[in-house]
Scaffold this active site. Structure first.
Site, PDB file in Angstrom:
ATOM      1  N   ARG A  99       0.847  -1.189   0.000  1.00  0.00           N
ATOM      2  CA  ARG A  99       0.000   0.000   0.000  1.00  0.00           C
ATOM      3  C   ARG A  99       0.888   1.247   0.000  1.00  0.00           C
ATOM      4  O   ARG A  99       1.786   1.364   0.828  1.00  0.00           O
ATOM      5  CB  ARG A  99      -0.893  -0.020   1.243  1.00  0.00           C
ATOM      6  CG  ARG A  99      -2.029   0.954   1.193  1.00  0.00           C
ATOM      7  CD  ARG A  99      -2.979   0.692   2.339  1.00  0.00           C
ATOM      8  NE  ARG A  99      -3.877  -0.428   2.091  1.00  0.00           N
ATOM      9  CZ  ARG A  99      -4.508  -1.094   3.061  1.00  0.00           C
ATOM     10  NH1 ARG A  99      -4.324  -0.770   4.324  1.00  0.00           N
ATOM     11  NH2 ARG A  99      -5.333  -2.090   2.757  1.00  0.00           N
ATOM     12  N   GLU A 161      -0.455  -7.308  -5.176  1.00  0.00           N
ATOM     13  CA  GLU A 161      -1.524  -6.298  -5.256  1.00  0.00           C
ATOM     14  C   GLU A 161      -0.986  -4.977  -4.705  1.00  0.00           C
ATOM     15  O   GLU A 161      -0.449  -4.939  -3.600  1.00  0.00           O
ATOM     16  CB  GLU A 161      -2.743  -6.734  -4.439  1.00  0.00           C
ATOM     17  CG  GLU A 161      -3.885  -5.701  -4.540  1.00  0.00           C
ATOM     18  CD  GLU A 161      -5.032  -5.994  -3.570  1.00  0.00           C
ATOM     19  OE1 GLU A 161      -6.080  -6.460  -4.020  1.00  0.00           O
ATOM     20  OE2 GLU A 161      -4.872  -5.730  -2.360  1.00  0.00           O
ATOM     21  N   ALA A 173     -10.414   4.725   4.678  1.00  0.00           N
ATOM     22  CA  ALA A 173     -10.498   3.269   4.464  1.00  0.00           C
ATOM     23  C   ALA A 173     -10.246   2.503   5.765  1.00  0.00           C
ATOM     24  O   ALA A 173     -10.864   1.461   6.001  1.00  0.00           O
ATOM     25  CB  ALA A 173      -9.511   2.835   3.389  1.00  0.00           C
TER      26      ALA A 173
HETATM   27  P1  GTP Z   1     -11.124  -8.849  -2.443  1.00  0.00           P
HETATM   28  O1  GTP Z   1     -11.682 -10.214  -2.664  1.00  0.00           O
HETATM   29  O2  GTP Z   1     -11.548  -8.226  -1.140  1.00  0.00           O
HETATM   30  O3  GTP Z   1      -9.624  -8.808  -2.595  1.00  0.00           O
HETATM   31  O4  GTP Z   1     -11.788  -7.918  -3.538  1.00  0.00           O
HETATM   32  P2  GTP Z   1     -11.657  -7.889  -5.137  1.00  0.00           P
HETATM   33  O5  GTP Z   1     -10.855  -9.023  -5.646  1.00  0.00           O
HETATM   34  O6  GTP Z   1     -13.007  -7.634  -5.710  1.00  0.00           O
HETATM   35  O7  GTP Z   1     -10.759  -6.612  -5.361  1.00  0.00           O
HETATM   36  P3  GTP Z   1     -10.995  -5.112  -4.924  1.00  0.00           P
HETATM   37  O8  GTP Z   1     -10.076  -4.345  -5.812  1.00  0.00           O
HETATM   38  O9  GTP Z   1     -12.411  -4.701  -4.893  1.00  0.00           O
HETATM   39  O10 GTP Z   1     -10.478  -5.058  -3.416  1.00  0.00           O
HETATM   40  C1  GTP Z   1      -9.204  -5.446  -3.054  1.00  0.00           C
HETATM   41  C2  GTP Z   1      -8.810  -4.847  -1.717  1.00  0.00           C
HETATM   42  O11 GTP Z   1      -9.069  -3.436  -1.686  1.00  0.00           O
HETATM   43  C3  GTP Z   1      -9.566  -5.346  -0.504  1.00  0.00           C
HETATM   44  O12 GTP Z   1      -9.012  -6.541  -0.021  1.00  0.00           O
HETATM   45  C4  GTP Z   1      -9.379  -4.186   0.482  1.00  0.00           C
HETATM   46  O13 GTP Z   1      -8.069  -4.176   1.029  1.00  0.00           O
HETATM   47  C5  GTP Z   1      -9.497  -2.993  -0.424  1.00  0.00           C
HETATM   48  N1  GTP Z   1     -10.891  -2.544  -0.520  1.00  0.00           N
HETATM   49  C6  GTP Z   1     -11.729  -2.748  -1.552  1.00  0.00           C
HETATM   50  N2  GTP Z   1     -12.936  -2.219  -1.318  1.00  0.00           N
HETATM   51  C7  GTP Z   1     -12.881  -1.665  -0.093  1.00  0.00           C
HETATM   52  C8  GTP Z   1     -13.830  -0.961   0.718  1.00  0.00           C
HETATM   53  O14 GTP Z   1     -14.971  -0.752   0.366  1.00  0.00           O
HETATM   54  N3  GTP Z   1     -13.404  -0.524   1.938  1.00  0.00           N
HETATM   55  C9  GTP Z   1     -12.128  -0.718   2.372  1.00  0.00           C
HETATM   56  N4  GTP Z   1     -11.811  -0.253   3.590  1.00  0.00           N
HETATM   57  N5  GTP Z   1     -11.218  -1.392   1.631  1.00  0.00           N
HETATM   58  C10 GTP Z   1     -11.582  -1.861   0.429  1.00  0.00           C
HETATM   59 MG    MG Z   2      -8.225  -8.409  -0.629  1.00  0.00          MG
END
Ligand code: GTP
Ligand code: MG
Length: 225
Positions: A99, A161, A173
């Site tokens: 991050r 990621e 967040a």
């Molecule tokens: P995951 O299965 O959670 O990894 O989601 P994804 O494969 O659909 O990917 P996405 O890009 O939506 O999210 C990946 C990561 O971004 C998550 O594991 C969180 O760390 C972060 N993230 C995504 N959406 C949110 C949210 O609504 N709130 C917060 N706090 N973090 C988020």
């Molecule tokens: Mg994730």
């Protein structure tokens, strides 16, 4: 071979198989940890260079984490995929997560671009939740990249990621993330609504801060911290 012996043999083979999976899993985590280091270093280098050229740090700080075994297992369960090393590598893109926290929104795109254009980086996916925020107000730029890691006897391409966001987006967040771990929240609807409003205010403030920085740069002819 008697029945007892056959059972003992099967048990022995099974435990040997389990042991090999455990050793393989440990090695896999080590490879992800190394890939994470590679990506962190790339961002460190960019920041150091930018600092010397422009006397400004686009990156405020970098955090990284390896997904816990429990979270990996839970995610495979959710996807209805059996636990295996091959399935982890193929289906879980966030075992290694980096991050990057920037000061300004334009820094996010600049930092992402300089990473993606590096010869050894392969971009697998790019999700721009800044241009297209999630309905709850979540904003960040997400990149899934593959990076080669050079080990003693082999080179492995590993997936990492990367989440890039401003300090304010990160602040938001972290608080919003806590919602997911609470079982029952009194007044949840109001909190969700409040968070959404805060996300929009933060986005507005991020945009204004960037405009102010640009005005200052134009006025002084130099880049500011
Ligand atoms: P995951 O299965 O959670 O990894 O989601 P994804 O494969 O659909 O990917 P996405 O890009 O939506 O999210 C990946 C990561 O971004 C998550 O594991 C969180 O760390 C972060 N993230 C995504 N959406 C949110 C949210 O609504 N709130 C917060 N706090 N973090 C988020
Ligand atoms: Mg994730």
């Amino acid at each position: 071979m008697g029945v007892g012996e056959e059972q003992a043999e099967a048990l022995f083979l099974r435990s040997k198989e389990m042991m090999n999976t455990m050793i393989g899993y440990k090695e896999l985590r080590m490879r992800y940890a190394c890939a994470m280091k590679e990506i962190r270093t790339k961002f460190d280098v960019l920041n150091t260079e930018f600092n010397v050229l422009y006397q400004r740090n686009p990156i405020k700080f970098i955090k990284s984490r390896l997904k816990t075994t429990t979270s990996i297992g839970d995610k495979l369960d959710r996807l209805d995929i059996p636990f295996s090393l091959a399935n982890i590598e193929k289906n879980i893109h966030d075992v290694a997560g980096v991050r990057v926290i920037c000061a300004y929104v334009d820094d996010i795109y600049a930092v992402a671009k300089t990473l993606i254009q590096q010869d050894d980086i392969e971009l697998i996916a790019r999700k721009d939740y800044i241009a297209n925020p999630k309905p709850n107000g979540y904003r960040s730029l997400h990149l899934i990249v593959r990076v080669p890691v050079f080990f003693a006897n082999e080179t492995r391409k590993m997936t990492v990621e990367v989440q890039i966001r401003t300090i304010a987006m990160d602040f938001w967040a972290s608080l919003e993330h806590q919602l997911k771990y609470k079982q029952e929240i009194a007044d949840e609807k109001r909190i969700v609504q409040e968070l959404k409003e805060c996300a929009d205010v933060i986005a507005g403030t991020d945009a204004r801060m960037l405009e102010i920085r640009k005005s200052l740069e134009a006025a002084t002819g130099e880049q500011s911290e």
